[in-house]
Design a protein around this motif. Structure first.
Motif: not given
Length: 482
Positions: A256-257, A280, A282-283, A285, A475
């Motif tokens: 995912s990242k 962020d 969430d914004s 990857d 996170k």
């Protein structure tokens, strides 16, 4: 007779101090393994340290804050921390001890003091553990593996699940990979255990299975067959350096990242502590952790820019030789790097002067830079020659940087050295990316030009910055008290 009594008192004190240090070690181990609470002492790691190490770190802490930092006080404060309910945390016992003995706190009940200082801990969000893949297993990859496995604890942050390498994986290759992880000519023996299981095609690190995957095309790997989901992949292979190439990882099942351990093109370049909050998780990857040199200079440059203003400057990095140089004279794609690395000082280029502007935009166009590779295997030095906007003195600039090393957003990044005898081998194994040599600072007579010396472990210090950034991206950053 008096000298004998004095000597006996000294022996008794040393015995009491070592006994208290043993208790200190027990408490920090219990906090770590039972509650996932990591204790540090002015940013210095204390888990898996021996009695003499802990005593010496307390001596350093006292010199740093110019107040006695007693092991007996540390044990008492740790006892209070053990008695209260806290989420997974990272807590600086040195800072707490220093604050407790400040004028306004010295008469307070210790437990009440701890409850007040750590009152925000329970407001922290629940952490969902993150699987981690290491793509590549060279110098940085192995140090990341060591640190991830040494600090796994209860596994509630980053979990190393797999390592990807190129080429066929044979029993002999697997054994060699294990040996390179266990032993290191610069950083010494790994403190844990490393075994191999070729039937599972895995390393067993501290008894935990880490799958070894052989692949040439990152997009074709299916990590889900190993039970790996939504993982953070740390690419330390040195092969893929831009957004287009790194996006291949995101096509693989289970990722995912992506975090690159080198300067990256068309992706956020982050120096943790300096500019991570501008991006962020969430914004975005795909991230870059920039270079070791950029991580060394950016924290110090940010302090100077914010406090005094930088008009222009030059960076010269005296850098340990790296694997990209030749062992003996031979053909090389870059000038001078073809000459024997362990026999020559080699002038070469560095992009750190330009790259640092990605983390601190106000420095764009203000810095030039160059590098000299020297015959040491690890441990480097950046020399910052800066023209500043606000007049200063050696005492003033040192006081400013010491303040940032003690409190604020850069405490993990800046270590303030008081030593008159500091040399490159002394900073090997330092987790801070910037070791500020306060005694080497030079300020011009008019106070408008400063020359700062910043040491850095270009392998170990940088690896810790990568892990700090990885925790932010994933996170899983715990409550911290510095």
């Amino acid at each position: 007779m008096n000298s004998i009594k004095s000597y006996e008192k000294e022996l008794a004190f040393q015995a009491d101090r070592r006994k208290a240090t043993t208790e200190f070690i027990k408490i920090i181990s219990d906090l770590w393994y039972d509650k996932s609470i990591e204790i540090v002492l002015f940013k210095n790691q204390v888990i898996d340290r021996n009695v003499s190490d802990i005593i010496n770190l307390h001596e350093y802490a006292g010199q740093f804050v110019q107040k006695p930092i007693s092991i007996f006080d540390s044990v008492e404060l740790l006892g209070a921390i053990s008695d209260i309910a806290l989420p997974p945390s990272k807590i600086d016992i040195g800072k707490l001890t220093y604050e407790y003995h400040s004028d306004e706190n010295s008469s307070r009940d210790i437990k009440a003091f701890i409850l007040d200082k750590l009152k925000d801990a329970n407001d922290s969000k629940n952490i969902i553990p993150k699987d981690v893949i290491l793509y590549g297993f060279g110098r940085i990859g192995r140090l990341l593996a060591r640190e991830l496995m040494a600090k796994t604890g209860n596994g509630n942050q980053l979990r190393l699940r797999a390592i990807v390498t190129r080429g066929q994986l044979t029993p002999e290759v697997l054994e060699k990979r294990a040996t390179l992880l266990k032993t290191d000519s610069v950083h010494g023996q790994f403190t844990g255990t490393v075994d191999t299981d070729f039937n599972k095609k895995a390393l067993l690190i501290n008894g935990t299975t880490v799958h070894m995957i052989s692949a040439d095309k990152p997009e074709n790997i299916d990590y889900k067959i190993f039970g790996i989901e939504q993982a953070l992949l740390i690419d330390n292979s040195g092969v893929l350096r831009d957004k287009k190439g790194l996006e291949k990882h995101l096509k693989a099942k289970g990722i995912s990242k992506v975090l690159l351990t080198a300067p990256g093109k068309d992706i956020p370049n982050i120096v943790h502590g300096v500019n991570q909050y501008e991006f962020d998780p969430d914004s975005f990857d795909i991230y870059s952790a920039a270079s070791c040199t950029t991580n060394a200079i950016a924290p110090i440059l940010k302090v100077v820019e914010d406090s005094l203003g930088i008009k222009k400057g030059h960076l010269e990095t005296i850098h340990a030789y790296t694997n990209d140089q030749n062992l003996v004279d031979n053909l090389h794609g870059k000038y001078r790097r073809g000459r024997a690395a362990a026999l020559n000082m080699v002038i070469t280029e560095t992009g750190a002067g330009t790259a640092v502007a990605k983390a601190i935009p106000s420095l764009d166009g203000k810095l030039t830079s160059n590098a000299i590779r020297v015959p040491v295997p690890n441990g480097s030095l950046a020399v910052l020659n800066l023209d500043i906007s606000t007049k200063t003195s050696k005492t003033a600039i040192n006081t400013i940087i010491k303040k940032y090393a003690l409190e604020g957003d850069l405490v993990e990044q800046i270590k303030y050295s008081l030593s008159n005898e500091l040399v490159s081998s002394d900073i090997v194994g330092t987790s801070s990316p910037s070791v500020y040599d306060s005694n080497a600072t030079i300020v011009s007579d008019d106070g408008k030009n400063i020359i700062l010396y910043v040491w850095y472990d270009n392998e170990y210090g940088y690896s810790h910055q990568v892990i700090r950034l990885a925790k932010y991206i994933a996170k899983v950053r715990r409550f911290t008290y510095y």
